[in-house]
Design a protein around this motif. Structure first.
Motif, PDB file in Angstrom:
ATOM      1  N   ASP A 114       0.820  -1.210   0.000  1.00 61.11           N
ATOM      2  CA  ASP A 114       0.000   0.000   0.000  1.00 61.11           C
ATOM      3  C   ASP A 114       0.857   1.264   0.000  1.00 61.11           C
ATOM      4  N   GLY A 115       0.451   2.226  -0.829  1.00 56.74           N
ATOM      5  CA  GLY A 115       1.023   3.564  -0.778  1.00 56.74           C
ATOM      6  C   GLY A 115       2.455   3.694  -1.243  1.00 56.74           C
ATOM      7  N   THR A 116       2.921   2.781  -2.099  1.00 58.93           N
ATOM      8  CA  THR A 116       4.314   2.871  -2.555  1.00 58.93           C
ATOM      9  C   THR A 116       4.537   4.172  -3.326  1.00 58.93           C
ATOM     10  N   PRO A 117       5.702   4.777  -3.168  1.00 62.09           N
ATOM     11  CA  PRO A 117       5.977   6.048  -3.837  1.00 62.09           C
ATOM     12  C   PRO A 117       6.277   5.865  -5.324  1.00 62.09           C
ATOM     13  N   GLU A 118       6.284   6.971  -6.053  1.00 61.77           N
ATOM     14  CA  GLU A 118       6.572   6.944  -7.478  1.00 61.77           C
ATOM     15  C   GLU A 118       7.950   6.356  -7.752  1.00 61.77           C
ATOM     16  N   THR A 119       8.899   6.567  -6.837  1.00 65.19           N
ATOM     17  CA  THR A 119      10.263   6.061  -7.035  1.00 65.19           C
ATOM     18  C   THR A 119      10.331   4.531  -7.026  1.00 65.19           C
ATOM     19  N   TRP A 120       9.278   3.884  -6.517  1.00 63.81           N
ATOM     20  CA  TRP A 120       9.246   2.420  -6.458  1.00 63.81           C
ATOM     21  C   TRP A 120       8.478   1.803  -7.629  1.00 63.81           C
ATOM     22  N   LYS A 121       8.022   2.600  -8.580  1.00 63.50           N
ATOM     23  CA  LYS A 121       7.076   2.126  -9.601  1.00 63.50           C
ATOM     24  C   LYS A 121       7.647   1.020 -10.488  1.00 63.50           C
ATOM     25  N   ASP A 122       8.963   0.966 -10.661  1.00 59.40           N
ATOM     26  CA  ASP A 122       9.556  -0.039 -11.547  1.00 59.40           C
ATOM     27  C   ASP A 122      10.106  -1.251 -10.797  1.00 59.40           C
ATOM     28  N   ILE A 123       9.949  -1.282  -9.484  1.00 58.47           N
ATOM     29  CA  ILE A 123      10.485  -2.390  -8.687  1.00 58.47           C
ATOM     30  C   ILE A 123       9.552  -3.596  -8.788  1.00 58.47           C
ATOM     31  N   THR A 124      10.135  -4.765  -9.080  1.00 59.09           N
ATOM     32  CA  THR A 124       9.362  -5.999  -9.192  1.00 59.09           C
ATOM     33  C   THR A 124       9.680  -6.955  -8.045  1.00 59.09           C
ATOM     34  N   VAL A 125       8.873  -7.998  -7.955  1.00 60.61           N
ATOM     35  CA  VAL A 125       9.124  -9.052  -6.966  1.00 60.61           C
ATOM     36  C   VAL A 125      10.507  -9.662  -7.200  1.00 60.61           C
ATOM     37  N   ARG A 126      10.879  -9.833  -8.456  1.00 57.11           N
ATOM     38  CA  ARG A 126      12.192 -10.388  -8.801  1.00 57.11           C
ATOM     39  C   ARG A 126      13.313  -9.497  -8.262  1.00 57.11           C
ATOM     40  N   HIS A 127      13.144  -8.187  -8.352  1.00 58.88           N
ATOM     41  CA  HIS A 127      14.155  -7.263  -7.824  1.00 58.88           C
ATOM     42  C   HIS A 127      14.318  -7.426  -6.312  1.00 58.88           C
ATOM     43  N   LEU A 128      13.204  -7.589  -5.609  1.00 59.24           N
ATOM     44  CA  LEU A 128      13.288  -7.764  -4.157  1.00 59.24           C
ATOM     45  C   LEU A 128      14.039  -9.042  -3.807  1.00 59.24           C
ATOM     46  N   LEU A 129      13.715 -10.126  -4.494  1.00 62.54           N
ATOM     47  CA  LEU A 129      14.345 -11.416  -4.212  1.00 62.54           C
ATOM     48  C   LEU A 129      15.848 -11.398  -4.466  1.00 62.54           C
ATOM     49  N   SER A 130      16.277 -10.633  -5.464  1.00 65.96           N
ATOM     50  CA  SER A 130      17.675 -10.650  -5.907  1.00 65.96           C
ATOM     51  C   SER A 130      18.510  -9.494  -5.360  1.00 65.96           C
ATOM     52  N   HIS A 131      17.951  -8.700  -4.455  1.00 64.23           N
ATOM     53  CA  HIS A 131      18.660  -7.541  -3.895  1.00 64.23           C
ATOM     54  C   HIS A 131      19.100  -6.556  -4.983  1.00 64.23           C
ATOM     55  N   THR A 132      18.257  -6.355  -5.963  1.00 66.36           N
ATOM     56  CA  THR A 132      18.585  -5.427  -7.057  1.00 66.36           C
ATOM     57  C   THR A 132      17.530  -4.328  -7.194  1.00 66.36           C
ATOM     58  N   SER A 133      16.784  -4.075  -6.124  1.00 64.51           N
ATOM     59  CA  SER A 133      15.670  -3.115  -6.185  1.00 64.51           C
ATOM     60  C   SER A 133      16.123  -1.661  -6.171  1.00 64.51           C
ATOM     61  N   GLY A 134      17.269  -1.402  -5.540  1.00 65.92           N
ATOM     62  CA  GLY A 134      17.717  -0.017  -5.375  1.00 65.92           C
ATOM     63  C   GLY A 134      17.197   0.640  -4.108  1.00 65.92           C
ATOM     64  N   ILE A 135      16.421  -0.097  -3.314  1.00 66.26           N
ATOM     65  CA  ILE A 135      15.921   0.426  -2.038  1.00 66.26           C
ATOM     66  C   ILE A 135      17.063   0.415  -1.019  1.00 66.26           C
ATOM     67  N   ILE A 136      17.051   1.365  -0.093  1.00 64.52           N
ATOM     68  CA  ILE A 136      18.062   1.392   0.967  1.00 64.52           C
ATOM     69  C   ILE A 136      18.047   0.081   1.750  1.00 64.52           C
ATOM     70  N   ARG A 137      19.186  -0.235   2.366  1.00 62.77           N
ATOM     71  CA  ARG A 137      19.336  -1.531   3.031  1.00 62.77           C
ATOM     72  C   ARG A 137      18.395  -1.689   4.223  1.00 62.77           C
ATOM     73  N   GLU A 138      18.329  -0.698   5.095  1.00 65.46           N
ATOM     74  CA  GLU A 138      17.529  -0.785   6.317  1.00 65.46           C
ATOM     75  C   GLU A 138      16.463   0.307   6.338  1.00 65.46           C
ATOM     76  N   ALA A 139      15.290  -0.021   6.830  1.00 60.99           N
ATOM     77  CA  ALA A 139      14.219   0.974   6.965  1.00 60.99           C
ATOM     78  C   ALA A 139      14.542   1.916   8.113  1.00 60.99           C
ATOM     79  N   PRO A 140      14.439   3.233   7.898  1.00 62.89           N
ATOM     80  CA  PRO A 140      14.761   4.197   8.959  1.00 62.89           C
ATOM     81  C   PRO A 140      13.929   3.997  10.227  1.00 62.89           C
ATOM     82  N   GLY A 141      12.712   3.456  10.070  1.00 60.26           N
ATOM     83  CA  GLY A 141      11.830   3.314  11.223  1.00 60.26           C
ATOM     84  C   GLY A 141      11.981   2.020  11.988  1.00 60.26           C
ATOM     85  N   PHE A 142      12.899   1.150  11.541  1.00 56.63           N
ATOM     86  CA  PHE A 142      13.074  -0.101  12.285  1.00 56.63           C
ATOM     87  C   PHE A 142      13.708   0.185  13.635  1.00 56.63           C
TER      88      PHE A 142
END
Length: 363
Positions: A114-142
């Motif tokens: 829910d509510g993913t930003p525009e910067t995440w629009k091209d990220i796929t499930v495959r990117h998440l699995l392979s660590h190739t999404s471009g998202i920062i390593r750790e969530a700031p709110g953890f």
């Protein structure tokens, strides 16, 4: 005359069997000596090690102490935090849903989160699995001392800038595996931990494998340690559950997981092949990571596996697929490198690795 020949044949077979048994015992003794020496040198309280060769378990053993204060030894049923060995398990859960047609690897994550930003629009499930999404390593709110919903932790990463374009390169990302766990929850309609228990742990008799917990009673739980300034101490404990390093398990349960991966009743051959194939970057070059698994070469031998690290614990799952040898190591010391131990153990069973080690030592 016939009886004489029969006796000679039986005697010959017995001699061969005794010779093989003797060689196996000598190898086992050398492996035990190597493990104990590494533990002593690096101040490791406890280790559990499994070796599987050509589908047969040839070592399943505990060494040292699970709890130093109570002098409790490590056994094959000692429960360790396995850290990021949890990532292949999360990936298996996703691949089960892929096989059922409920998820596509090329689905955009915005379809499920829910509510993913525009910067995440091209990220796929495959990117998440392979660590190739471009998202920062750790969530700031953890916050390790705060119990939060995975979705809330993920959302704190929405405002962080992308590190690179999705698919451009590899960069380890725990937020990605929080996101995959949330996708499992959304698609399966149940907590991701329940889904993985029902679809992986229970069917294969992995009865000691569960999510990490500080409050609940866990029989045979190992304590985690650090060795700093020449002193052993208890490690800090996280209250929060991280899907990226979710599980507690035993070396015996890890053997059952390996058997499942080598069997015919869990995941299709093409699915496993896909997980164990390097991701191709946008420029066509291969990554050193597939879908939930690291793929590399050590001492000249192809290795598929994963490491794990969580406060007070380190683990390593190494599958030397071309040699039919798998080594799994669970430890309760934060500063220990279990990959070094698994590689050293594997070299006792893979002659080519032993030769490489000897050549490297001579240089």
């Amino acid at each position: 005359m016939k009886n004489i020949y029969t006796k000679r044949i039986l005697f010959s077979l017995l001699s061969v069997f005794l010779l093989i048994s003797s060689v196996s015992a000598q190898t086992a003794d050398k492996v035990d000596e190597f493990i104990n020496a590494e533990m002593q040198k690096l101040h490791v309280p406890g280790v559990a090690v499994a070796v599987i060769k050509d589908g047969k378990v040839i070592k399943n053993k505990g060494y040292g102490l699970a709890n130093v204060e109570t002098n409790t030894p490590v056994t094959t049923e000692t429960v360790f935090k396995i850290g990021s060995i949890s990532k292949p398990i999360i990936a298996m859960g996703i691949m089960l849903l892929v096989e059922e047609g409920k998820i596509s690897l090329d689905d955009k994550v915005s379809k499920y989160l829910d509510g993913t930003p525009e910067t995440w629009k091209d990220i796929t499930v495959r990117h998440l699995l392979s660590h190739t999404s471009g998202i920062i390593r750790e969530a700031p709110g953890f916050d390790p001392a705060k119990i939060q919903a995975d979705a809330d932790v993920i959302k704190t990463a929405y405002q962080s800038p992308m590190v690179f374009t999705p698919g451009e390169k590899y960069q380890y990302c725990n937020v990605g595996y929080f996101s995959l766990a949330e996708i499992i929850r959304k698609v399966s309609g149940k907590p991701w931990s329940d889904f993985l228990t029902e679809r992986i742990f229970k069917p294969f008799g992995m009865n000691s494998t569960r999510t990490t917990t500080f409050a609940e009673i866990v029989p045979n739980r190992a304590n985690g340690y650090s060795f700093i300034n020449n002193k052993l101490s208890n490690s800090e404990v996280y209250l929060a559950l991280r899907p990226s390093g979710a599980f507690l398990s035993t070396i015996s349960d890890m053997i059952k997981l390996e058997a499942a991966l080598n069997g015919k009743d869990f995941l299709k051959p093409e699915t496993r092949k896909l997980m164990w194939t390097p991701f191709k970057f946008n420029d066509g070059k291969d990554s050193t990571y597939g879908l939930g698994w690291t793929i590399d070469v050590v001492n000249g031998r192809k290795r598929i596996g994963h490491g794990g690290s969580l406060n007070g614990f380190r683990s390593n799952y190494a599958r030397f697929v071309e040699d039919g040898v798998t080594v799994i190591v669970l430890t309760n010391l934060a500063e220990f490198d279990p990959s070094r131990l698994s590689t050293g153990v594997a070299a006792h069973y893979i002659p080519a690795m032993a030769k490489t080690n000897n050549s490297a030592s001579a240089q």
